[in-house]
Design a protein around this motif. Structure first.
Motif, mmCIF file in Angstrom:
data_model
loop_
_atom_site.group_PDB
_atom_site.id
_atom_site.type_symbol
_atom_site.label_atom_id
_atom_site.label_comp_id
_atom_site.label_asym_id
_atom_site.label_seq_id
_atom_site.Cartn_x
_atom_site.Cartn_y
_atom_site.Cartn_z
ATOM 1 N N ALA A 141 0.841 -1.362 0.053
ATOM 2 C CA ALA A 141 -0.073 0.191 -0.167
ATOM 3 C C ALA A 141 0.803 1.076 -0.017
ATOM 4 C CB ALA A 141 -0.865 0.011 1.160
ATOM 5 N N THR A 142 1.909 1.324 0.765
ATOM 6 C CA THR A 142 2.880 2.338 0.798
ATOM 7 C C THR A 142 3.647 2.510 -0.319
ATOM 8 O OG1 THR A 142 3.275 2.173 3.117
ATOM 9 C CG2 THR A 142 4.516 3.495 2.368
ATOM 10 N N ASN A 143 3.925 1.456 -1.027
ATOM 11 C CA ASN A 143 4.700 1.643 -2.369
ATOM 12 C C ASN A 143 3.548 2.242 -3.313
ATOM 13 O OD1 ASN A 143 6.734 0.460 -4.339
ATOM 14 N ND2 ASN A 143 5.072 -0.121 -5.323
ATOM 15 N N ALA A 144 2.415 2.046 -3.606
ATOM 16 C CA ALA A 144 1.541 2.322 -4.239
ATOM 17 C C ALA A 144 1.471 3.875 -3.987
ATOM 18 C CB ALA A 144 0.142 1.692 -4.285
ATOM 19 N N ALA A 145 1.283 4.341 -2.864
ATOM 20 C CA ALA A 145 1.201 5.650 -2.315
ATOM 21 C C ALA A 145 2.271 6.500 -2.743
ATOM 22 C CB ALA A 145 1.155 5.879 -0.818
ATOM 23 N N PHE A 146 3.511 5.817 -2.741
ATOM 24 C CA PHE A 146 4.856 6.546 -3.226
ATOM 25 C C PHE A 146 4.720 6.949 -4.689
ATOM 26 C CE2 PHE A 146 9.280 6.684 -4.566
ATOM 27 C CZ PHE A 146 9.722 7.725 -3.787
ATOM 28 N N HIS A 147 4.267 5.977 -5.235
ATOM 29 C CA HIS A 147 4.432 6.340 -6.859
ATOM 30 C C HIS A 147 3.095 7.227 -7.083
ATOM 31 C CE1 HIS A 147 7.340 3.212 -8.569
ATOM 32 N NE2 HIS A 147 7.112 2.708 -7.116
ATOM 33 N N ALA A 148 2.139 6.882 -6.594
ATOM 34 C CA ALA A 148 1.053 8.223 -6.684
ATOM 35 C C ALA A 148 1.306 9.507 -6.387
ATOM 36 C CB ALA A 148 -0.253 7.635 -5.881
ATOM 37 N N TRP A 172 -1.496 -5.526 -8.125
ATOM 38 C CA TRP A 172 -2.031 -6.950 -8.225
ATOM 39 C C TRP A 172 -0.622 -7.872 -8.701
ATOM 40 C CZ3 TRP A 172 -4.810 -9.829 -12.873
ATOM 41 C CH2 TRP A 172 -5.464 -10.896 -12.371
ATOM 42 N N TYR A 173 0.159 -7.290 -9.599
ATOM 43 C CA TYR A 173 1.452 -8.006 -9.986
ATOM 44 C C TYR A 173 2.515 -7.736 -9.035
ATOM 45 C CZ TYR A 173 -0.878 -8.334 -14.621
ATOM 46 O OH TYR A 173 -1.673 -8.856 -15.538
ATOM 47 N N TYR A 174 2.418 -6.493 -8.334
ATOM 48 C CA TYR A 174 3.759 -6.347 -7.285
ATOM 49 C C TYR A 174 3.461 -7.224 -6.034
ATOM 50 C CZ TYR A 174 6.727 -3.707 -4.500
ATOM 51 O OH TYR A 174 7.841 -3.295 -3.527
ATOM 52 N N THR A 175 2.028 -7.342 -5.391
ATOM 53 C CA THR A 175 1.917 -8.081 -4.147
ATOM 54 C C THR A 175 2.823 -9.251 -4.156
ATOM 55 O OG1 THR A 175 -0.196 -6.966 -3.869
ATOM 56 C CG2 THR A 175 0.290 -9.086 -2.676
ATOM 57 N N PRO A 176 2.901 -10.181 -5.201
ATOM 58 C CA PRO A 176 3.519 -11.299 -5.069
ATOM 59 C C PRO A 176 5.059 -11.457 -4.912
ATOM 60 C CG PRO A 176 2.115 -11.565 -6.980
ATOM 61 C CD PRO A 176 2.116 -10.304 -6.526
ATOM 62 N N VAL A 177 5.594 -10.176 -5.448
ATOM 63 C CA VAL A 177 7.032 -9.921 -5.319
ATOM 64 C C VAL A 177 7.406 -8.957 -4.282
ATOM 65 C CG1 VAL A 177 7.324 -10.737 -7.792
ATOM 66 C CG2 VAL A 177 7.012 -8.234 -7.263
ATOM 67 N N ARG A 179 7.751 -8.939 -1.150
ATOM 68 C CA ARG A 179 8.972 -9.608 -0.125
ATOM 69 C C ARG A 179 10.136 -9.615 -0.915
ATOM 70 N NH1 ARG A 179 5.820 -12.785 2.433
ATOM 71 N NH2 ARG A 179 5.530 -11.649 4.634
ATOM 72 N N LEU A 180 10.235 -10.208 -2.003
ATOM 73 C CA LEU A 180 11.370 -10.484 -2.892
ATOM 74 C C LEU A 180 12.059 -8.970 -2.858
ATOM 75 C CD1 LEU A 180 10.368 -13.175 -5.271
ATOM 76 C CD2 LEU A 180 11.849 -13.379 -3.279
ATOM 77 N N ARG A 181 11.567 -8.064 -3.376
ATOM 78 C CA ARG A 181 11.751 -6.827 -3.622
ATOM 79 C C ARG A 181 12.288 -6.037 -2.170
ATOM 80 N NH1 ARG A 181 13.988 -3.898 -6.337
ATOM 81 N NH2 ARG A 181 12.582 -2.274 -7.309
ATOM 82 N N GLY A 182 11.396 -6.171 -1.266
ATOM 83 C CA GLY A 182 11.967 -5.809 0.149
ATOM 84 C C GLY A 182 12.680 -4.464 0.024
ATOM 85 N N ARG A 183 13.662 -4.316 0.935
ATOM 86 C CA ARG A 183 14.378 -3.107 1.249
ATOM 87 C C ARG A 183 15.028 -2.616 -0.247
ATOM 88 N NH1 ARG A 183 15.289 -1.309 6.070
ATOM 89 N NH2 ARG A 183 14.742 -3.285 6.852
ATOM 90 N N GLN A 184 15.628 -3.261 -0.912
ATOM 91 C CA GLN A 184 16.074 -2.637 -2.089
ATOM 92 C C GLN A 184 15.088 -1.962 -2.917
ATOM 93 O OE1 GLN A 184 19.002 -2.821 -3.297
ATOM 94 N NE2 GLN A 184 18.587 -1.711 -5.088
ATOM 95 N N SER A 185 13.738 -2.225 -2.887
ATOM 96 C CA SER A 185 12.986 -1.276 -3.553
ATOM 97 C C SER A 185 12.910 0.127 -3.034
ATOM 98 C CB SER A 185 11.543 -1.975 -3.304
ATOM 99 O OG SER A 185 10.715 -1.222 -4.077
ATOM 100 N N TRP A 186 12.921 0.191 -1.626
ATOM 101 C CA TRP A 186 13.078 1.459 -0.933
ATOM 102 C C TRP A 186 14.297 1.981 -0.969
ATOM 103 C CZ3 TRP A 186 8.485 3.486 0.217
ATOM 104 C CH2 TRP A 186 7.542 2.604 -0.097
#
Length: 225
Positions: A141-148, A172-177, A179-186
């Motif tokens: 949810a926070t990832n979506a808010a950041f991109h928005a 929908w597509y981001y949810t399964p990954v 945890r894998l993206r994890g801290r690197q995404s941030w």
């Protein structure tokens, strides 16, 4: 079956009065995009109606709309099933997302105010905390808010409208990954904030393009596994 596939407490009762058909549609779509209802899951009208506290009619109408929009597959003599996205569908959507968000990042670097940059930093802190707590739902949810927020800072209403059309599918597509993206995404989000703060349009574009491509690559790797 549905009763075995939904975590307890995930389905709120719908309040009346109001456009019930629309509320049922929104409730089911949220359950699909968050993957509380998983791809391929059989959707039984009577069970959905019971969970939502409504009759079967608005559920049937919502399922028909979700079928039209590609979220649900209505199969003759079998019923309704949550759509199972193919890798090709995911690739097409995430490619479009890269184009939209790379341009949004460029415009954000040109137009963002100090208040906007501060808002991005706060969202980044929230996302990092969610990852640290292994709270996948909050991280998504926070990832979506950041991109928005990046899209908002871009200041282009047409671009924002186009992005909103793919936002839920991206979740929908981001949810399964997630945890894998994890801290690197941030970490990548921090890099984007730095580029936006420096008003470096080229760097912001490159960071966002690489960031969204990493998500696309991770999705495909996960799907192949």
């Amino acid at each position: 079956m549905l009763t075995n596939g939904l975590p307890k407490g995930t389905v709120p009762r719908l309040e009346r009065p109001g456009p019930l058909r629309e509320r049922v549609y929104e409730a089911l779509l949220e359950l699909i995009t968050t993957r509380a209802l998983r791809p391929g899951q059989h959707l039984v009208e009577s069970e959905l109606a019971g969970h939502l506290g409504v009759s079967r009619q608005p559920v049937r109408e919502a399922l028909q709309r979700l079928d039209t929009e590609g979220w649900v597959d209505l199969r003759p003599a079998q019923g309704a099933f949550v759509h199972e996205p193919t890798e090709a569908e995911a690739d097409q959507l995430l490619t479009v997302r890269t184009l939209l968000e790379a341009e949004a990042a460029r415009l954000a670097a040109a137009n963002a105010t100090k208040a906007g940059i501060t808002a991005l930093e706060k969202l980044c802190e929230k996302g990092e905390a969610a990852v640290g707590a292994d709270d996948v739902d909050l991280a998504v949810a926070t990832n979506a808010a950041f991109h928005a927020k990046v899209m908002e800072l871009a200041g282009n209403s047409v671009l924002a409208e186009l992005a909103s059309q793919v936002d839920r599918r991206v979740r929908w597509y981001y949810t399964p990954v997630a945890r894998l993206r994890g801290r690197q995404s941030w970490i990548e989000h921090r890099e984007l904030i730095a580029a936006v703060s420096a008003r470096d349009e080229a760097a912001a574009t490159a960071v966002m393009r690489a960031h969204t491509e990493h998500t696309r690559t991770t999705y495909h790797e996960q799907a192949q596994e």
